[in-house]
Design a protein around this motif. Sequence first.
Motif, short mmCIF file in Angstrom:
data_model
loop_
_atom_site.label_atom_id
_atom_site.label_comp_id
_atom_site.label_asym_id
_atom_site.label_seq_id
_atom_site.Cartn_x
_atom_site.Cartn_y
_atom_site.Cartn_z
N MET A 110 0.84 -1.20 0.00
CA MET A 110 0.00 0.00 0.00
C MET A 110 0.87 1.25 0.00
O MET A 110 0.61 2.21 -0.73
N ILE B 75 -6.99 -0.08 -2.72
CA ILE B 75 -6.04 1.00 -3.01
C ILE B 75 -5.50 0.90 -4.43
O ILE B 75 -5.37 1.89 -5.15
N TYR C 142 -2.51 6.74 1.97
CA TYR C 142 -2.25 5.30 1.82
C TYR C 142 -1.31 4.81 2.91
O TYR C 142 -1.53 3.76 3.53
#
Lengths: 275, 324
Positions: free
Chosen positions: B45, B174, B221
């Motif tokens: 991520m 994501i 993120y």
Amino acid sequence: MGAIYAVVGLGFTIIYTVTGVINFAQGEFVMLGGMVSFSLITALGLPLPLAFVLTVVLVTLVGVALNLLTIRPARQASNISLIIITIGAALFIRAIAGLGWGKNAQPVPPFTGSETIGFLGAYVRIQSLWVIGITVLLVLLVYLLLNRTLVGKSLKAAAINSRAASLVGIDARTMSLVSFALAASTGAIAGMVIAPISFASYDMGVMLGLKGFVAAAMGGFTGIWGVLLGGMGLGLAESLAAGYVSSAYKDAIAMVFLFAVLLINSRNLAGEEKR
Amino acid sequence: MVLALVRRRPKQLAIAALIVVLAIVPFLGNAYYTSVLIIIGINAMVAVGLCLLMGYTGQVSLGHAAFYGLGAYISAVLSRTYHVNPWLAMLAAVVATTAFAFAVGFPIFRLRGNYLAMATLGLGIILWILFREVDSITGGPSGLSGVPYLSIAGFNFSSDFRFYYLVWGFCIAIMVISESIVASRMGRAMRAVHGSESAAQSLGVNAAVVKVKVLALSAAYAAVAGSLFTYYLTFVSPQPFDFLFSVQLVVMAVVGGLASIWGAVFGAGAIRVLSEVLHPFGELDVVVFGLLLMVVMILTPQGLVRGIADLWHRFVSVRLAPTR
């Protein structure tokens, strides 16, 4: 300490002005200087002057190899790529040193005696005097080299305009090589003189490198005198902070300085980048 | 037939394959693989965010561990010390980290290239020192333990098995979000800024705003990943957020090919596996990271995955080219 930051910053400045690269491995040259001299003096039992010369030669060879193996093949790459390459080199050198010498900090004997002497009401270690003396000498030497010799003038020419320099027969690649060699040897000397005070360890290069960069940035990457002032200012600010605030935040001071300098100068620096 | 499908829809096939493989792994019953894959998902991520920033927008960051750590610490402190619901704490962590990125983004992005790299590096180190030294809040070098687990209506994400699906759920979300951003107007603006800032400006792209927005997104993120990391370990300490991790993130993005979201995930996986394999031999993994960084940047400036992908495309088009 300020003097050491100045010498490390000198290495950054030399490479940056000639090649436009910020060499993240500069701190590792310092570490190598400390560790190699430790091995030569303590393990091999060489006399100090011989160990000094050998260390400079060995670390300079590392600098030359770094230039030939990484910077030269990637000359066409963007600035960002070159930064990442030197970071890779720094990681590589540090990790190898960690494997080879182990992770313990090694004591290196001082050049002459470990006692302190009184000076104007303050006590200083003799090694500190060596640090200051060698720094002054080194700065003078680099100054003379850059301003009074053909090599120095060629370096400057290549820094100002590499194409024009190549027209009058100065090879930019050679100059890039020379700048790395010069930066590596100054780094090695810095490492050797500081090791008796701070111990030599495989990871000493990170913070020293960063602070050297801060010194160079404070000096504006332009000349030797700026770096010297920057290094001294940073050293002074750090010891004041350690004395009056807390020594835990000593390292943070340098970073705050870094920000201040970068942001205050951001217009100038941005303009310089476009060149 | 299969090859034709591979040629026409390579991305969709790859996604499907990835999801199937990922879904199966925990059932193999190997706890070690599951835990390694959880960490890979968390790192991925952050790497995806860095890839948007470095690969697509062309702005280097050597301090991304700071955002990751900030997310982790905010989540940990709120949920453990102040007994805030972990999900709410995570939300607060993401919002606060994003706001922080906005705040530092405008001054920092007045810098370029070398100076930007140094400023982000300094930012990372300042935050790391704060994590370590503000004992009363962060617990100092020994960190904070006793962070609660995440749970939904009594369902605790306390086992690796459960947490695994949570992490990869977030990670795939994501990735999908990032893919659609890259394909949008924003994505084109990002690439324009990368190509030439002045050209982008003259076409009406506000380069400064684009850069800060991407930084804020990647910080968000990182905060999600950092929060999940804390809730996974139920522990937080400064060590995982040091400069070396910032560099590792750059290695992941570089190995993955900078401008490729899939590459970033692959990079995160490859780096993690490498360090799992090599770490028992001392710091050999760091030696390899250093080598990888140098070799990849010198040989294939677009990154390993892109280089391999180019080869694959050449291979497929040679095999499938209608013979004349």
